[in-house]
Enzyme design. Sequence first.
Site, PDB file in Angstrom:
ATOM      1  CD  GLU A   1     -23.838  41.393 -21.725  1.00  0.00           C
ATOM      2  OE1 GLU A   1     -22.470  42.311 -21.617  1.00  0.00           O
ATOM      3  OE2 GLU A   1     -24.865  41.312 -21.518  1.00  0.00           O
TER       4      GLU A   1
ATOM      5  CG  MET B   1     -29.332  41.926 -24.035  1.00  0.00           C
ATOM      6  SD  MET B   1     -27.034  41.622 -23.062  1.00  0.00           S
ATOM      7  CE  MET B   1     -26.923  42.676 -23.921  1.00  0.00           C
ATOM      8  CD  GLU B   2     -26.532  45.190 -20.395  1.00  0.00           C
ATOM      9  OE1 GLU B   2     -25.366  44.956 -20.981  1.00  0.00           O
ATOM     10  OE2 GLU B   2     -27.639  43.746 -20.550  1.00  0.00           O
TER      11      GLU B   2
ATOM     12  CG  HIS C   1     -30.017  44.594 -13.676  1.00  0.00           C
ATOM     13  ND1 HIS C   1     -28.801  45.036 -12.938  1.00  0.00           N
ATOM     14  CD2 HIS C   1     -29.193  44.568 -15.035  1.00  0.00           C
ATOM     15  CE1 HIS C   1     -27.753  43.971 -13.540  1.00  0.00           C
ATOM     16  NE2 HIS C   1     -27.918  43.734 -14.662  1.00  0.00           N
ATOM     17  CD  GLU C   2     -31.264  44.259 -17.562  1.00  0.00           C
ATOM     18  OE1 GLU C   2     -30.549  44.275 -18.771  1.00  0.00           O
ATOM     19  OE2 GLU C   2     -30.850  43.238 -16.977  1.00  0.00           O
TER      20      GLU C   2
END
Length: 883
Positions: A160, A296-297, A330-331
């Site tokens: 990303e 990062m997800e 969050h992820e």
Amino acid sequence: MRPMLALPVLALLAGGAAHAAPIAAGHASSPELTPGGLPTTVVPAAYRISVDTDMKALVLSGHEDIDLTVTQPVGQIILNQAGLKLESASVDGTALRISQDEAAQTATLSVPVPGQLPAGRHVLSIRYTGPIPQTPNGIYYDDYRDPKGRKKRMLVTQFEVADARRMFPSWDEPGLKATYQLSVRVPRAYTAVSNMPVTSVTKAAGRTKYVNFATTPRMSSYLLAVVAGDLGAVHGKAGDTPINVYAPSGEQKNGEYALGAATDILPYYNQYFGVPYPLPKLDLLAIPGNYEAGAMENWGAMTFIDDAVLFDPSRSSPETREWVYLVVAHEMAHQWSGDLVTMGWWNDIWLNEGFASWMETKATNHFNPGWEIWPRQHSDREAAMALDAQSTTHPIQQTIHDVSEASSAFDRISYQKGEQVIRMVENWLGEDRFRDGMRDYMKAHAYGNATSDDLWAALSHASGQDIGAVARSFVEQPGIPQVNVARRCVAGETVLTLTQGRFTIHDPHAAALKWKVPVIAGTAGGDVHKILLGKAPSTLRIAGCDHAIKINLGENGYYRTRYDAASLALLQKEFASFGPADRANILGDEFAMFQSGQASLKDYLSLVANLPATQEADIAVWQDTISHLQALDVMMTGTPAQGRFHDFARSILQGQMQRLGWDVRADEPFTDTLLRPKVIDALGQFGDRAIIIEAQGRFEKYLKSSKSLPASLIDPVATIAGREADGKTYDQIENVIRKAPDTEQKLRFFGALAASHDTALTRRTVAFAYSGSIPNGRIVRSLAVVARESGHPDEVWNIVLENQDDIRKLLAPWSQEKLLPAVAGETVNPDIAKALLSNPSSTSSRGSLISARQAADKILSNAEIYARARTQLTEWMQEKNIK
């Protein structure tokens, strides 16, 4: 993604088909048809990718077969690549002519003349080669040292915003979803992890192996991931879903805390979203040091810089404990919002990030109610408003023209403002209705793409209210509403007249915008009123004339409040009767009114001066107070009145120090454990000699035995030691950094070096930031810390400018754009603002220009605020006879 956003020093501180145009913000009814810059007449359906890596030569070679859907006859196929060399390409066995454009990051594959590729299904085959660089974007290598000091190498990906094209040619846009079947060749000793489980492993020549992974669900290219190296893991399970935390071998035990968090959170999210987590496993991977994002997800294979997922109780700070929980939450929220349902184009990145930021807090509060996380979200609100008050702000939902501009959108507007707007909408609708709307949204757009309008439609359907009318006024417009309060007493009733304007700082030409503002007002006794404030004034009537009435009760609304003198006087009188979030909100709004020039600093200072008398003990209130006192100290640097200000600031905080004490109590609330270091650090900054001497003594003991100092006190003790350091102490801290086993330790002790005000040591600290001892992904952030904490921002700017060529060799594109703006933004020198804007790097891309303009705006705003603060603070101290 959870980027590492530096906190401001004060509230600012602060051939065939034609190409599709980028989506105009808020008007994309079909994002899959207009995703971005590539033609949409040829789109991918499935990738089968094989990548051979050479971890010694640091090169890769790859082969891929891509199932295509062609909607009309075309003479060429255009897709993304960056830094790769396409050796051959064919479609259905017919060779294609290859043309590459490195500036555009594309490859054009042309059908032999005469001829066209007919509409229908086809298979595109490509062979290619490319580098494996050290800069932390795309596919790259990460050299680190294990707990025994041995040098190790890891293979990492970070795709990303648009860096999948650095590992394989692709349609690298979020709206062009496809499935991915990945095979990677790595050294046999490596453990390899990707989005899906391993299906087979086969030996290959040269002590290597092929690791083959199962096919992913339909997803965006930026969510693909592979990490390989000497990894260990801890394992758990939530329901039927295996959860694993991977880390460099020897460090995996420090993943137990994150594993516990993930195991709790996954069932909670399954229930909340109404769609069970759809992948067969969930992995969390700790990347040691060289990592650009905070986390990062990647779907099923989330990556984190090590200090955002590893927690060592013996040396990690309480802030790290909280940070790990928040980042994991969050992820994991992204596994639904972002991965299962993805924005159609980067205009709507806030749909991913604002929602995940809000959800991380909701989940963290659910499982850790004693942390008081919601009242402390006040700091995130202030950070968002700091940027949003400036002339260089932008709407949450904005038109994104290219990937460099997309990178610049990962800011406090997308994250923190997005979070605050979602919080406001949920509070207005009610938790159950909002949740039901989110469930509808997830089910309707699963494995596809969505826009903001799709979300508003789902929430409106679930609630029976027109959400879009309110939400669009906050999402599609820049800036902050300001609710103005005028108070009268009429026949035994308080009559409040509410009007709205726009809150700005240093922006005399701001457009006069209007919002639909959900306002909640009430007394400390629980008399609550709700209205929707529009263009016309609104009136509230409340029984009695002698009670304080607070606007934005609970601080759930995204707006500033300006009270008239009568209202403010009553709020000051009843200040302690309101809840912690409301007390922090009053303080934040009054400081902001000073910044904007609408009120004198004395209104804010009068509130702060009364905190000891009310025995204020809440962490949200003290976090806001300490941050603003420290900011005012920076503004007073070098003035004759700074010493008197230090006396005042110490008088405000010493009561808290007496309450908390130096030593952690076994039965104390976690919020006290968090607050103590902040109070100690602030008192050290304000010249409290007893605190400084005690900290220096404790640091000397720590150097002899790290077990002598509780983990929660390492940060403030080291910072005070660094601020007061001579050459010997500086050398000792530098040596600690070189030997530090992880990113958390490196950054906390680098912060101590950065605190030194000795100009010679500051020059050393700048050089140390890019010497290799600090991870590449943290160099820019570290240089900004030196500029802010050293007290010599202009000097740091000059040093960085002199050495930027060497620094830039270590930086990924995102950091390249932010290098000079991050450092310049810590000064108040207008000449540096001019130099920044005229520097060639500032116009090298749309993203660079945005960052440079924001930093220049911040410099000029802060210059004006500093001047007013010095005058008003000096006058107030004279009036109060503070000597």
